[in-house]
Design an enzyme around this catalytic site. Sequence first.
Site, PDB file in Angstrom:
ATOM      1  N   ASN A 125      -8.903   1.070  -6.354  1.00 12.87           N
ATOM      2  CA  ASN A 125      -7.776   1.656  -5.627  1.00 12.87           C
ATOM      3  C   ASN A 125      -7.546   3.129  -5.916  1.00 12.87           C
ATOM      4  O   ASN A 125      -7.426   3.940  -4.998  1.00 12.87           O
ATOM      5  CB  ASN A 125      -6.486   0.890  -5.930  1.00 12.87           C
ATOM      6  CG  ASN A 125      -5.306   1.418  -5.132  1.00 12.87           C
ATOM      7  OD1 ASN A 125      -5.168   1.138  -3.943  1.00 12.87           O
ATOM      8  ND2 ASN A 125      -4.443   2.194  -5.770  1.00 12.87           N
ATOM      9  N   HIS A 167      -5.195  -7.979  -3.857  1.00  9.94           N
ATOM     10  CA  HIS A 167      -3.896  -8.234  -3.222  1.00  9.94           C
ATOM     11  C   HIS A 167      -3.759  -9.667  -2.719  1.00  9.94           C
ATOM     12  O   HIS A 167      -2.828 -10.393  -3.076  1.00  9.94           O
ATOM     13  CB  HIS A 167      -3.701  -7.279  -2.046  1.00  9.94           C
ATOM     14  CG  HIS A 167      -3.497  -5.861  -2.426  1.00  9.94           C
ATOM     15  ND1 HIS A 167      -2.257  -5.260  -2.454  1.00  9.94           N
ATOM     16  CD2 HIS A 167      -4.372  -4.897  -2.796  1.00  9.94           C
ATOM     17  CE1 HIS A 167      -2.366  -4.001  -2.815  1.00  9.94           C
ATOM     18  NE2 HIS A 167      -3.653  -3.748  -3.039  1.00  9.94           N
ATOM     19  N   HIS A 184      -8.360  -3.902  -9.868  1.00 10.27           N
ATOM     20  CA  HIS A 184      -7.608  -3.195  -8.828  1.00 10.27           C
ATOM     21  C   HIS A 184      -7.602  -1.695  -9.071  1.00 10.27           C
ATOM     22  O   HIS A 184      -7.766  -0.903  -8.137  1.00 10.27           O
ATOM     23  CB  HIS A 184      -6.175  -3.712  -8.755  1.00 10.27           C
ATOM     24  CG  HIS A 184      -5.353  -3.004  -7.717  1.00 10.27           C
ATOM     25  ND1 HIS A 184      -4.465  -2.002  -8.026  1.00 10.27           N
ATOM     26  CD2 HIS A 184      -5.320  -3.133  -6.361  1.00 10.27           C
ATOM     27  CE1 HIS A 184      -3.902  -1.553  -6.915  1.00 10.27           C
ATOM     28  NE2 HIS A 184      -4.407  -2.206  -5.893  1.00 10.27           N
ATOM     29  N   HIS A 203     -11.161  -4.703  -2.304  1.00 11.65           N
ATOM     30  CA  HIS A 203      -9.783  -4.278  -2.539  1.00 11.65           C
ATOM     31  C   HIS A 203      -8.788  -5.320  -2.035  1.00 11.65           C
ATOM     32  O   HIS A 203      -8.197  -6.052  -2.826  1.00 11.65           O
ATOM     33  CB  HIS A 203      -9.539  -2.917  -1.864  1.00 11.65           C
ATOM     34  CG  HIS A 203      -8.208  -2.322  -2.186  1.00 11.65           C
ATOM     35  ND1 HIS A 203      -7.705  -1.228  -1.520  1.00 11.65           N
ATOM     36  CD2 HIS A 203      -7.263  -2.659  -3.096  1.00 11.65           C
ATOM     37  CE1 HIS A 203      -6.521  -0.924  -2.013  1.00 11.65           C
ATOM     38  NE2 HIS A 203      -6.224  -1.777  -2.970  1.00 11.65           N
ATOM     39  N   ILE A 249       0.572  -0.947  -5.734  1.00 13.52           N
ATOM     40  CA  ILE A 249       0.423  -0.045  -4.591  1.00 13.52           C
ATOM     41  C   ILE A 249      -0.819  -0.453  -3.825  1.00 13.52           C
ATOM     42  O   ILE A 249      -1.723  -1.089  -4.382  1.00 13.52           O
ATOM     43  CB  ILE A 249       0.320   1.422  -5.041  1.00 13.52           C
ATOM     44  CG1 ILE A 249       0.532   2.357  -3.872  1.00 13.52           C
ATOM     45  CG2 ILE A 249      -0.995   1.678  -5.732  1.00 13.52           C
ATOM     46  CD1 ILE A 249       0.763   3.800  -4.284  1.00 13.52           C
TER      47      ILE A 249
END
Length: 875
Positions: free
Chosen positions: A729, A538, A725, A533, A875
Amino acid sequence: MLKPQLHQSALPTKIPLLLPKPFLHGSGHATFPVHSSSLFTKPNKQVRVGYKHGSIKSIASVTQQSTDVKAVLTVKQTVVDFWSDIGIERGLDDFTDLFGKTLLLELVSAELDPKTGLEKASIRKYAHKIDHEGEDIKYEADFVVPPDFGEVGAIFVENEHHKEMYLHDVVLDGFPTGPVHVTCDSWIHSKFDNKKKRLFFTNKSYLPSETPNGLKKLRGEELQTLRGNDNGERKKGERIYDYDVYNDLGNPDSDPETARPVLGGKQHPYPRRCRTGRPRTESDPLTETRSGSFYVPRDEEFSEIKLGTFSAKTLKSVFHALVPSLSSAIVDSDLGFPFLSSIDALFNEGINLPPIKQQGSLLKPWRETDFFWFRDEEFARQTLAGLNPCSIKLVTEWPLRSTLDPEIYGPQESAITAEMVEQEIKGFMTCEQAVKAQKLFMLDYHDLFLPFVSKIRELKGTTLYGSRTLFFLTHEGTLRPLAIELTRPPMDGKPQWKQVFRPAWHSTDVWLWRLAKAHVLAHESGYHQLISHWLRTHCCTEPYIIAANRQLSEMHPIYRLLHPHFRYTMEINALARQYLISAKGVIETSFFPGKYSMELSSAVYDQEWRFDYEALPKDLIKRGMAVEDPSAPNGLKLTVEDYPYANDGLVLWDIIKEWVSDYVNHYYSDPSLIVSDNELQAWWTEVRTVGHADKKDEPWWPVLKTPQDLVETLTTIIWIVSGHHAAVNFGQYTYAGYFPNRPTTARMNMPTEDKNDETLKLFWEKPEVILLTTFPSQIQATTVMAILDVLSNHSPDEEYLGQEIEPAWTEEPVINAAFVKFNGRLKEFEGIIDERNTDIKLKNRNGAGTVPYELLKPFSDPGVTGKGVPYSISI
């Protein structure tokens, strides 16, 4: 769902903390309150001024007289505007509106003056306020466009108010061919903030070599503005993009225990983040101080709708209201759950909290009653269709061996023997035959975790092993766990310890097997959160965003393709540095490996991360989960045919790649344009040599020489920020909201490791107590549930992959048609997923009590839905 806090005087002395219902074996929905005054749906777009290409130019060519053009601008009133209607500045702005000097517009010609060879003078006019209808404030300006002005290429806008304004759109009316609609959706700073006037290029996309002469200088100057310089501290509201290392995760001046190493550099390789330029701490000159808010460029900040459902407001509620209240209610931070039934009580009744003075959240959880999480079938299924489907790999060599130095970590041979495997598969085939038949699969955290075991065990309330978990592929296409090996390296004067645990019928071995699974699930949780993740999506994406804004003009077609995929990512990453991955943040306090979390993330980046392997097909091939097969629907044959993440992911990958191919081939019809595109090459060079500087010399980086090279590179980036993602997520609350299904840490060693008499006695008498003590503490479990509820939530202003076309793309008929096809294939893909989830032969994605696999279903409603693929890491 979230419930608002009442005034303190109206509260009882104790408040139940209730969490929203995770839907591990059903469906659920959680929403967040949204302020009705949140006004705009696409606030972070940098889509620049739009017009129908050629219309203005054609006007100039058919008329030799000036053209009267009226510009009507729409400004959105924000929540901040609503509450600032009273005050001196508000009064001054009213006078500005009264005198008709609110916004200064300049039309810029795309052509040079043929007489001087210089840029033509712009046409300047003030816009005055004409109307205020609800959320929209209208302004108007009148232009006289001379016959020799040529095509409009850009517009400057200067804000004469004392506060920034949100410019939604501009409509230019008066041309014989009809009105031109201009979409801006951008913040315009006040000139009193000493910010430069804002430049908007038209929607027409140009490669650098095709830039109209009148815009070449502006194109370069705008990029130079966005690059800024590396001096001074970045201030809120600026639009400067630059790089720095991760040197702001600790706060040693306030607490020496929070000192953390710098990530980025030879000792701890890591991607780069956005530079903030804050002063260094007194305790450590390498560490940057942590201010109340972390700078991100203004165009990367959340919209007000997004702020209403997430960001600092929500996280601060959790950290500054919920966690302190939990600490008051649970005095002992190490306190676990006393009974298995008390876990159900948490999900049924909540935890009694004292009154919360600050704004907080009341959440209601879902109650698991059938101990489904104990089942081996579900444990195995989730390696293919759960939160972390990216770690399972094919066993290709036997016996299993470590590559670590035996002088430091002990014997390299695995304790899992061929005899054990053959006993578990009941003589179906030999171990050697199982390897050759591609029947054995593994979760392998042995070599990665073993170097961290010693120092992690020094931390209070956590432990760690190196682990291997072996699975067998059954004739039904499901995986069955065969064995778990847990290893402790030599430490504290003790030799290496390792033990293999297997499914069993005898009560002692059954409980040992359950404990071993709890350790592996904790390993999975930590690896998922830190690597699959945070790191792979990110963290590794931020350099692409910074480089794009520094090197690709806003009129570059590749910038316009990538921009929707970068929305909100820098803001969410900054919030992660504040609350999640920082010293004593959620990751450190509630997940293994505690304070060494980011060091582990750096180690994985150093040892395993490769850009080319981030492409889904190559990732599957690398892990032995697929082989190339031109006759297969997606060009790959899966080793496990019913692998929901791969099955759905490959369809989505192909849809994205087709869209990217159509787009790239339109703008780069001549392959030589790729090499000669100086902005494109500068972007990719900066990604490799600055954004990922610690891997700049790796030979596997793609080289952009052909359209095919560019398509593969862009598809990889888009897949990571959208499909990958979404897969890791938006199922977090689904699978980990009920924490026994996926504990985030293990707090107690296996009772057989040192054979302490007291521990063994307790294990024999009350084995469930050992399991409960191994599970996260009450405060860890409840904090994680609250955070996962936030992180699994879709904002009402979410933009889903391929759902709505970007205004710039409508200006090119070929691109518009390609997007319509893209959108149609995504809608078709939703039907494919629905059909797969009803196919009873696909046992890894459906069945009694099983969550249908919908994580890659493209579209979703707001809230916690367990589906939906946004354009970006939002997010």
